[in-house]
Write an enzyme that holds these catalytic residues in place. Structure first.
Site, PDB file in Angstrom:
ATOM      1  N   ASP A 232       6.612 -10.122  10.429  1.00  0.00           N
ATOM      2  CA  ASP A 232       7.059 -10.702   9.166  1.00  0.00           C
ATOM      3  C   ASP A 232       6.624 -12.158   9.179  1.00  0.00           C
ATOM      4  OD1 ASP A 232       8.445 -11.899   7.056  1.00  0.00           O
ATOM      5  OD2 ASP A 232       9.998 -10.351   7.125  1.00  0.00           O
TER       6      ASP A 232
ATOM      7  N   GLY B 205      -9.291 -13.643  -9.690  1.00  0.00           N
ATOM      8  CA  GLY B 205      -8.672 -13.130 -10.917  1.00  0.00           C
ATOM      9  C   GLY B 205      -8.235 -11.699 -10.637  1.00  0.00           C
TER      10      GLY B 205
ATOM     11  N   TYR C 149      -3.681 -19.464 -11.088  1.00  0.00           N
ATOM     12  CA  TYR C 149      -2.524 -20.203 -11.599  1.00  0.00           C
ATOM     13  C   TYR C 149      -1.907 -21.118 -10.527  1.00  0.00           C
ATOM     14  CZ  TYR C 149       0.243 -16.120  -9.928  1.00  0.00           C
ATOM     15  OH  TYR C 149       0.803 -15.110  -9.184  1.00  0.00           O
TER      16      TYR C 149
ATOM     17  N   GLY D 149      -1.394  -9.245   5.956  1.00  0.00           N
ATOM     18  CA  GLY D 149      -1.388  -8.279   4.863  1.00  0.00           C
ATOM     19  C   GLY D 149      -2.649  -7.426   4.859  1.00  0.00           C
ATOM     20  N   GLY D 150      -3.218  -7.207   6.044  1.00  0.00           N
ATOM     21  CA  GLY D 150      -4.503  -6.502   6.140  1.00  0.00           C
ATOM     22  C   GLY D 150      -4.399  -4.986   6.085  1.00  0.00           C
TER      23      GLY D 150
HETATM   24  C1  HXC Z   1      14.004 -10.046 -10.186  1.00  0.00           C
HETATM   25  C2  HXC Z   1      13.874  -9.396  -7.957  1.00  0.00           C
HETATM   26  C3  HXC Z   1      12.852  -8.456  -8.266  1.00  0.00           C
HETATM   27  C4  HXC Z   1      12.447  -8.350  -9.630  1.00  0.00           C
HETATM   28  C5  HXC Z   1      13.255  -8.350  -6.143  1.00  0.00           C
HETATM   29  N1  HXC Z   1      14.081  -9.285  -6.633  1.00  0.00           N
HETATM   30  N2  HXC Z   1      12.501  -7.825  -7.122  1.00  0.00           N
HETATM   31  N3  HXC Z   1      14.436 -10.182  -8.897  1.00  0.00           N
HETATM   32  N4  HXC Z   1      13.048  -9.165 -10.547  1.00  0.00           N
HETATM   33  N5  HXC Z   1      11.489  -7.498 -10.017  1.00  0.00           N
HETATM   34  C6  HXC Z   1      15.072 -10.065  -5.877  1.00  0.00           C
HETATM   35  C7  HXC Z   1      16.131  -9.173  -5.231  1.00  0.00           C
HETATM   36  O1  HXC Z   1      17.141  -8.822  -6.157  1.00  0.00           O
HETATM   37  C8  HXC Z   1      16.634 -10.071  -4.112  1.00  0.00           C
HETATM   38  O2  HXC Z   1      17.503 -11.075  -4.578  1.00  0.00           O
HETATM   39  C9  HXC Z   1      15.371 -10.808  -3.678  1.00  0.00           C
HETATM   40  O3  HXC Z   1      14.454 -10.732  -4.772  1.00  0.00           O
HETATM   41  C10 HXC Z   1      14.727 -10.164  -2.449  1.00  0.00           C
HETATM   42  O4  HXC Z   1      14.451  -8.808  -2.767  1.00  0.00           O
HETATM   43  P1  HXC Z   1      14.256  -7.682  -1.637  1.00  0.00           P
HETATM   44  O5  HXC Z   1      13.891  -6.421  -2.328  1.00  0.00           O
HETATM   45  O6  HXC Z   1      15.447  -7.700  -0.727  1.00  0.00           O
HETATM   46  O7  HXC Z   1      13.023  -8.304  -0.803  1.00  0.00           O
HETATM   47  P2  HXC Z   1      12.001  -7.624   0.172  1.00  0.00           P
HETATM   48  O8  HXC Z   1      12.447  -6.240   0.562  1.00  0.00           O
HETATM   49  O9  HXC Z   1      11.728  -8.624   1.236  1.00  0.00           O
HETATM   50  O10 HXC Z   1      10.669  -7.428  -0.736  1.00  0.00           O
HETATM   51  C11 HXC Z   1       9.908  -8.509  -1.132  1.00  0.00           C
HETATM   52  C12 HXC Z   1       9.324  -8.288  -2.534  1.00  0.00           C
HETATM   53  C13 HXC Z   1       8.569  -6.944  -2.645  1.00  0.00           C
HETATM   54  C14 HXC Z   1       8.410  -9.496  -2.809  1.00  0.00           C
HETATM   55  C15 HXC Z   1      10.458  -8.289  -3.553  1.00  0.00           C
HETATM   56  O11 HXC Z   1       8.027  -6.779  -3.948  1.00  0.00           O
HETATM   57  C16 HXC Z   1       7.437  -6.859  -1.640  1.00  0.00           C
HETATM   58  O12 HXC Z   1       7.641  -6.445  -0.504  1.00  0.00           O
HETATM   59  N6  HXC Z   1       6.197  -7.272  -2.013  1.00  0.00           N
HETATM   60  C17 HXC Z   1       5.042  -7.320  -1.108  1.00  0.00           C
HETATM   61  C18 HXC Z   1       3.756  -6.953  -1.783  1.00  0.00           C
HETATM   62  C19 HXC Z   1       3.451  -7.639  -3.096  1.00  0.00           C
HETATM   63  O13 HXC Z   1       4.365  -8.215  -3.739  1.00  0.00           O
HETATM   64  N7  HXC Z   1       2.205  -7.534  -3.512  1.00  0.00           N
HETATM   65  C20 HXC Z   1       1.729  -8.120  -4.748  1.00  0.00           C
HETATM   66  C21 HXC Z   1       0.924  -9.334  -4.497  1.00  0.00           C
HETATM   67  S1  HXC Z   1       0.000  -9.564  -5.936  1.00  0.00           S
HETATM   68  P3  HXC Z   1      19.137 -10.894  -4.594  1.00  0.00           P
HETATM   69  O14 HXC Z   1      19.669 -12.270  -4.841  1.00  0.00           O
HETATM   70  O15 HXC Z   1      19.432  -9.934  -5.703  1.00  0.00           O
HETATM   71  O16 HXC Z   1      19.524 -10.359  -3.231  1.00  0.00           O
HETATM   72  C22 HXC Z   1      -0.291 -11.159  -6.267  1.00  0.00           C
HETATM   73  C23 HXC Z   1      -1.334 -11.299  -7.367  1.00  0.00           C
HETATM   74  C24 HXC Z   1      -1.309 -12.578  -8.120  1.00  0.00           C
HETATM   75  O17 HXC Z   1       0.256 -12.047  -5.686  1.00  0.00           O
HETATM   76  C25 HXC Z   1      -2.327 -12.704  -9.239  1.00  0.00           C
HETATM   77  C26 HXC Z   1      -2.660 -11.511 -10.083  1.00  0.00           C
HETATM   78  C27 HXC Z   1      -3.704 -11.729 -11.114  1.00  0.00           C
HETATM   79  P1  NAP Z   2      -0.899  -6.005  -1.645  1.00  0.00           P
HETATM   80  O1  NAP Z   2      -1.738  -4.811  -1.317  1.00  0.00           O
HETATM   81  O2  NAP Z   2       0.504  -5.800  -2.081  1.00  0.00           O
HETATM   82  O3  NAP Z   2      -0.961  -6.985  -0.397  1.00  0.00           O
HETATM   83  C1  NAP Z   2       0.093  -7.796   0.028  1.00  0.00           C
HETATM   84  C2  NAP Z   2       0.217  -7.644   1.536  1.00  0.00           C
HETATM   85  O4  NAP Z   2       1.142  -8.629   2.025  1.00  0.00           O
HETATM   86  C3  NAP Z   2       0.741  -6.286   1.959  1.00  0.00           C
HETATM   87  O5  NAP Z   2      -0.165  -5.705   2.873  1.00  0.00           O
HETATM   88  C4  NAP Z   2       2.072  -6.578   2.641  1.00  0.00           C
HETATM   89  O6  NAP Z   2       2.264  -5.716   3.768  1.00  0.00           O
HETATM   90  C5  NAP Z   2       1.887  -8.031   3.061  1.00  0.00           C
HETATM   91  N1  NAP Z   2       3.187  -8.715   3.173  1.00  0.00           N
HETATM   92  C6  NAP Z   2       4.145  -8.850   2.237  1.00  0.00           C
HETATM   93  N2  NAP Z   2       5.210  -9.499   2.710  1.00  0.00           N
HETATM   94  C7  NAP Z   2       4.899  -9.820   3.994  1.00  0.00           C
HETATM   95  C8  NAP Z   2       5.589 -10.516   5.034  1.00  0.00           C
HETATM   96  N3  NAP Z   2       6.834 -11.002   4.845  1.00  0.00           N
HETATM   97  N4  NAP Z   2       4.984 -10.661   6.233  1.00  0.00           N
HETATM   98  C9  NAP Z   2       3.749 -10.159   6.446  1.00  0.00           C
HETATM   99  N5  NAP Z   2       3.039  -9.504   5.503  1.00  0.00           N
HETATM  100  C10 NAP Z   2       3.617  -9.328   4.302  1.00  0.00           C
HETATM  101  O7  NAP Z   2      -1.587  -6.872  -2.817  1.00  0.00           O
HETATM  102  P2  NAP Z   2      -3.076  -7.421  -3.023  1.00  0.00           P
HETATM  103  O8  NAP Z   2      -3.341  -7.331  -4.485  1.00  0.00           O
HETATM  104  O9  NAP Z   2      -4.017  -6.808  -2.054  1.00  0.00           O
HETATM  105  O10 NAP Z   2      -2.886  -8.975  -2.691  1.00  0.00           O
HETATM  106  C11 NAP Z   2      -3.540  -9.590  -1.603  1.00  0.00           C
HETATM  107  C12 NAP Z   2      -3.674 -11.084  -1.842  1.00  0.00           C
HETATM  108  O11 NAP Z   2      -4.488 -11.339  -2.986  1.00  0.00           O
HETATM  109  C13 NAP Z   2      -2.346 -11.801  -2.142  1.00  0.00           C
HETATM  110  O12 NAP Z   2      -2.371 -13.089  -1.555  1.00  0.00           O
HETATM  111  C14 NAP Z   2      -2.354 -11.939  -3.646  1.00  0.00           C
HETATM  112  O13 NAP Z   2      -1.550 -13.001  -4.097  1.00  0.00           O
HETATM  113  C15 NAP Z   2      -3.819 -12.207  -3.866  1.00  0.00           C
HETATM  114  N6  NAP Z   2      -4.283 -11.973  -5.226  1.00  0.00           N
HETATM  115  C16 NAP Z   2      -4.417 -10.700  -5.677  1.00  0.00           C
HETATM  116  C17 NAP Z   2      -4.918 -10.489  -6.951  1.00  0.00           C
HETATM  117  C18 NAP Z   2      -5.125  -9.098  -7.497  1.00  0.00           C
HETATM  118  O14 NAP Z   2      -5.519  -8.973  -8.651  1.00  0.00           O
HETATM  119  N7  NAP Z   2      -4.910  -8.057  -6.723  1.00  0.00           N
HETATM  120  C19 NAP Z   2      -5.259 -11.582  -7.750  1.00  0.00           C
HETATM  121  C20 NAP Z   2      -5.091 -12.873  -7.251  1.00  0.00           C
HETATM  122  C21 NAP Z   2      -4.628 -13.058  -5.962  1.00  0.00           C
HETATM  123  P3  NAP Z   2       3.728  -5.217   4.268  1.00  0.00           P
HETATM  124  O15 NAP Z   2       4.440  -4.654   3.089  1.00  0.00           O
HETATM  125  O16 NAP Z   2       3.387  -4.237   5.350  1.00  0.00           O
HETATM  126  O17 NAP Z   2       4.401  -6.426   4.836  1.00  0.00           O
END
Ligand code: HXC
Ligand code: NAP
Length: 294
Positions: free
Chosen positions: A72, A196, A154, A21-22
């Site tokens: 992936d 956080g 969490y 995820g870099g």
């Molecule tokens: C309910 C949802 C949903 C939503 C997707 N789904 N979004 N369900 N509410 N908001 C369901 C879909 O309907 C589907 O199920 C299944 O999840 C897979 O969805 P896809 O869109 O097909 O998946 P995909 O294209 O692989 O995308 C994965 C993703 C997307 C996780 C949904 O958001 C993504 O690519 N995220 C990567 C980056 C990311 O999330 N960054 C944030 C990290 S922050 P069905 O059954 O309907 O087919 C973090 C911080 C934590 O972790 C702490 C903060 C303080």
């Molecule tokens: P982000 O920019 O959305 O980073 C998530 C990265 O994961 C993206 O670069 C995405 O790239 C990659 N990724 C998602 N699905 C993947 C898959 N199937 N295979 C390979 N790579 C995948 O969010 P961020 O806030 O920087 O988060 C980075 C990390 O920090 C995460 O572990 C998150 O839980 C943690 N974190 C963040 C916060 C915050 O406040 N931001 C707080 C606590 C913890 P692609 O879409 O190209 O795959």
């Protein structure tokens, strides 16, 4: 001061670091600092166009070398390909940063099994896929190495509305602590960071969708309100900590999870934390009333 680079120049000189995820967000920021400290960088995630652009930008900004690899993390053969390509390009890999994640807010009863799977697969399966592929190679070669996993606070408290993420991050924490013991004999350290709130587009879009929340709730949800230090994190602060934990300066740190959240999770845990909202003058009346209760 707190958002300035902290480590000695060349602290990661000649090391090769793989950051999952870099291409975006925190992974990009940490990777940039590793390059500034002399490392070679491999960035791996699904979107090659994003990785290639980040690689170009980071090379221009730092003068370092960046290898983007489409992968992936859920699919083991693709992870093995990251290892193979990294070795072909840089000869060796010294550190792995499991940073890739997926997450969104939702009441758990609205989730389909697939929605649960997608988060657990990216976060937990992705982390153990990378750990296994790289760990096997290090052990076979007798090479020292470092693993750093990004979890959340969490991971140990749990949290409603992000239940798949909480389950997956708890698993990653267990992975960290388990291998810290099991693989120490091979010279492989495992640590974690629990950040956080650090603003990134990826997290904010999915976790704090301010535009569609009622205004009052959006204000209440502003994380700054529950962070004792009254601010969110700066990317460089996290990068400093990550670089330290990957560097030899932390050689005796193993199995640790370092929280960097301004005191946020303890604020949530403390029974009386909300009393910080009592205006100072009101304490005179409160004290009088409390002292009066004999
Ligand atoms: C309910 C949802 C949903 C939503 C997707 N789904 N979004 N369900 N509410 N908001 C369901 C879909 O309907 C589907 O199920 C299944 O999840 C897979 O969805 P896809 O869109 O097909 O998946 P995909 O294209 O692989 O995308 C994965 C993703 C997307 C996780 C949904 O958001 C993504 O690519 N995220 C990567 C980056 C990311 O999330 N960054 C944030 C990290 S922050 P069905 O059954 O309907 O087919 C973090 C911080 C934590 O972790 C702490 C903060 C303080
Ligand atoms: P982000 O920019 O959305 O980073 C998530 C990265 O994961 C993206 O670069 C995405 O790239 C990659 N990724 C998602 N699905 C993947 C898959 N199937 N295979 C390979 N790579 C995948 O969010 P961020 O806030 O920087 O988060 C980075 C990390 O920090 C995460 O572990 C998150 O839980 C943690 N974190 C963040 C916060 C915050 O406040 N931001 C707080 C606590 C913890 P692609 O879409 O190209 O795959």
């Amino acid at each position: 001061m707190y958002n300035e680079p902290m480590l000695k120049e060349n602290a990661l000189q000649g090391r090769t670091v793989v950051v999952t995820g870099g291409g975006t967000g925190l992974g990009r920021s940490m990777g940039k600092y590793f390059l500034q400290l002399g490392a070679n960088l491999v960035i791996a995630s699904r979107k090659m166009a994003v990785l290639e652009q980040t690689a170009r930008e980071l090379e221009a900004e730092t003068g370092g070398k960046v290898l983007p690899v489409a992968c992936d993390a859920r699919h083991y053969p693709e992870v093995e390909n990251v290892l193979k390509t990294s070795l072909e390009t840089f000869g060796r890999v010294d550190a792995l940063l499991n940073n890739a994640a997926g997450n969104f807010i939702s009441p758990t009863e609205r989730l389909t099994p697939k929605a649960f799977d997608v988060i657990v697969d990216i976060v937990l399966r992705g982390s153990y896929n990378f750990t296994l592929a790289f760990g096997k190679d290090w052990i076979e070669k007798g090479q020292k190495a470092t693993i750093l996993n990004i979890v959340t606070t969490y991971a140990w408290t749990g949290s409603g509305y992000v239940v798949p993420s909480a389950c997956a991050k708890a698993g990653v924490l267990a992975l960290t602590r388990s291998l810290a013991v099991e693989w120490a004999k091979y010279g492989i350290r495992s640590n974690a960071i629990a950040p956080g709130p650090f603003p990134t587009e990826g997290a904010w879009q999915r976790l704090f969708p301010e535009d569609v929340l009622p205004r009052e709730l959006a204000e209440k949800m502003n994380p700054v309100n529950r962070i004792p230090l009254k601010r969110v994190g700066e990317h460089q602060e996290l990068a400093n900590l990550a670089a330290y934990l990957l560097s030899d300066y932390s050689s005796y740190v193993n199995g640790e999870v370092v929280t960097i959240d301004g005191g946020e999770w303890l604020y949530g845990a403390g029974e009386f934390s909300m009393l910080d909202q009592v205006p100072a003058p009101a304490w005179t009346e409160i004290e009088k009333a409390v002292r009066g209760k004999k």
